[in-house]
Design an enzyme around this catalytic site. Structure first.
Site, PDB file in Angstrom:
ATOM      1  N   HIS A  30       0.895  -1.066  -0.051  1.00  0.00           N
ATOM      2  CA  HIS A  30       0.190   0.163   0.105  1.00  0.00           C
ATOM      3  C   HIS A  30       0.852   1.292  -0.111  1.00  0.00           C
ATOM      4  CE1 HIS A  30      -3.871  -2.187   0.429  1.00  0.00           C
ATOM      5  NE2 HIS A  30      -3.342  -2.771   1.812  1.00  0.00           N
ATOM      6  N   GLY A  62      -2.013   2.082   5.072  1.00  0.00           N
ATOM      7  CA  GLY A  62      -2.468   0.698   5.352  1.00  0.00           C
ATOM      8  C   GLY A  62      -1.272  -0.224   5.942  1.00  0.00           C
TER       9      GLY A  62
END
Length: 430
Positions: free
Chosen positions: A137, A145
């Protein structure tokens, strides 16, 4: 097919000792659990085990912005309150907290994926494994994330020095948005992500309509799934799409992100996959016989993560593992049944045959828009970043050498080398 795959496995126990904080779902301790399970099944005897180098800031800045890397290096839990603007700018905070040894953690997991890519590039192995990696991410200038540095992008950039086309496959329950975004405008990397998709599900991207742009149009493939998908429907869809992708795109190397949060019973996931179903995807990708870089990713029920990645290490080694877990340092986590397999979940499967059929048709239709595998005029290969060798005469006697540099010349006693494997941890000289 190759007669016997040569497998390099990267591990540094320090990565498993960091702590994101109370109540945070990311538990790097799962890496220690995985490693000890791998050892308890004697899998280390069939692989070369390496301690990765700690990626240098200049290596991390091959993808990430220099100011972001510099801030990650500088910030610590005691000083974060002094930098509210930077904390907000770089998206550090609740999901991506600042914790002790955070930058070193990033250096280790990123170093493992970079080293894995270099060993593959130099044909020193056929398959390279870094379970600490797969943090898909992270963006160029911000954390996201639970991911700070995007080791996958750094590994792929390394592979692009030697390969005209890299295929990236992601079976984490979350969309591989950071990797897709990094290569959204190029045809030299095809990204394929199987994930749960819904407005309220992180990161909110990954619709089947997101296909790449400009030169990268049709080179981003998204398979958005609903809650409760099971082994049968997932593996059938996976095999159909990946077969067509490999046939059409003809990659020179594959990167496979094996996020284990797509397993049944994950703390943050919502799929019904068993470990065997998840591992079937790994087995299928291995069968193409292409150089393969395998990483971890998400996974928040840590004993199941350790089970899964151990089974998948076995799959990559063509080794069937007995279901009864051998005694090891973390055996209490697997009690009372101490078995390797887990039952599939009981979440209702909202993926109807017609829904999956529609997704499959759209993806195959997009693949038909690719005329042929793109060819690339390969330039002279840029050099790897060499870790400097220290010359005794030139060393500044007033300058303290950090412990890790000293360690590089010493074999740690918690490493497992079999036979006459190369004990030099400096992968860049490989």
């Amino acid at each position: 097919m190759r007669s016997k795959d040569r497998i390099s496995y990267f591990y540094d126990g320090d990565a498993g000792n960091v702590y994101f904080g109370p109540n945070h779902p990311m538990k790097p301790h799962r890496l220690c659990m995985t490693h000890h399970l791998v050892l308890s099944y004697d899998l280390h005897k069939k692989m070369e085990i390496y301690r990765p180098h700690k990626a240098y800031p200049v290596e991390l800045a091959q993808f990430h912005s220099a100011d972001y890397v510099e801030f990650l290096q500088r910030i610590n839990p005691d000083t974060q309150h002094l930098f509210p603007e930077e904390m907000a700018k770089f998206k550090l905070g609740e999901d991506c907290p600042v914790f002790d040894d955070m930058f070193e953690f990033c250096q280790i997991y990123a170093g493992g994926t970079i080293d894995a890519a270099r060993r593959l590039n130099n044909q020193l192995c056929d398959i390279a494994i870094n379970w600490a990696g797969g943090l898909h991410h992270a963006k160029k200038c911000e954390a996201s994330g639970f991911c700070y540095i995007n080791d996958l992008v750094l590994g792929i950039l390394e592979l692009l020095k030697y390969h005209a086309r890299v295929l990236y496959i992601d079976i984490d329950v979350h969309h591989g948005d950071g990797v897709e975004e990094a290569f959204y405008f190029t045809d030299r990397v095809m990204t394929v992500s199987f994930h749960k998709y819904g407005n309220l599900f992180f990161p909110g991207s990954g619709d089947v309509k997101e296909i790449g742009e400009r030169e990268g149009k049709f080179y981003a493939i998204n398979i958005p799934l609903k809650d409760g998908i099971d082994d049968t429907s997932f593996t059938r869809l996976f095999k159909t799409i990946i077969s067509k992708v490999v046939e059409t795109y003809q990659p020179g190397v594959i990167v496979l992100q094996c996020g284990a949060d797509s397993l049944a019973g994950d703390r943050l996931g919502c799929f019904n996959l068993s470990i065997d179903g998840h591992a079937e995807c790994v087995r299928f990708v291995k069968k193409f016989g292409l150089p393969l870089l395998v990483t971890g990713g998400g996974g928040y029920t840590k004993e199941n993560v350790a089970r899964c990645w151990t089974v998948e290490t076995g799959v990559l080694l063509d080794t069937e593992l007995p279901n009864e877990i051998p005694d090891n340092e973390y055996i209490k986590y697997f009690a009372p049944e101490c078995s390797l397999r887990i039952p599939t979940g009981h979440i209702e499967n909202f993926n109807s045959k017609s829904y999956l059929g529609t997704i499959k048709m759209q993806v195959l239709e997009n693949l038909r828009c690719i005329q042929h595998a793109p060819s690339v005029q390969m330039q002279e290969v840029p050099p790897d970043f060499y870790i400097p060798d220290f010359d005794e005469d030139e060393k500044n006697p007033d300058e303290r050498i950090d412990q890790h540099t000293q360690d590089k010349h010493i074999q740690r006693d918690d490493e497992y080398y079999e036979g006459d494997n190369d004990n030099d941890h400096n992968m860049d000289d490989a």
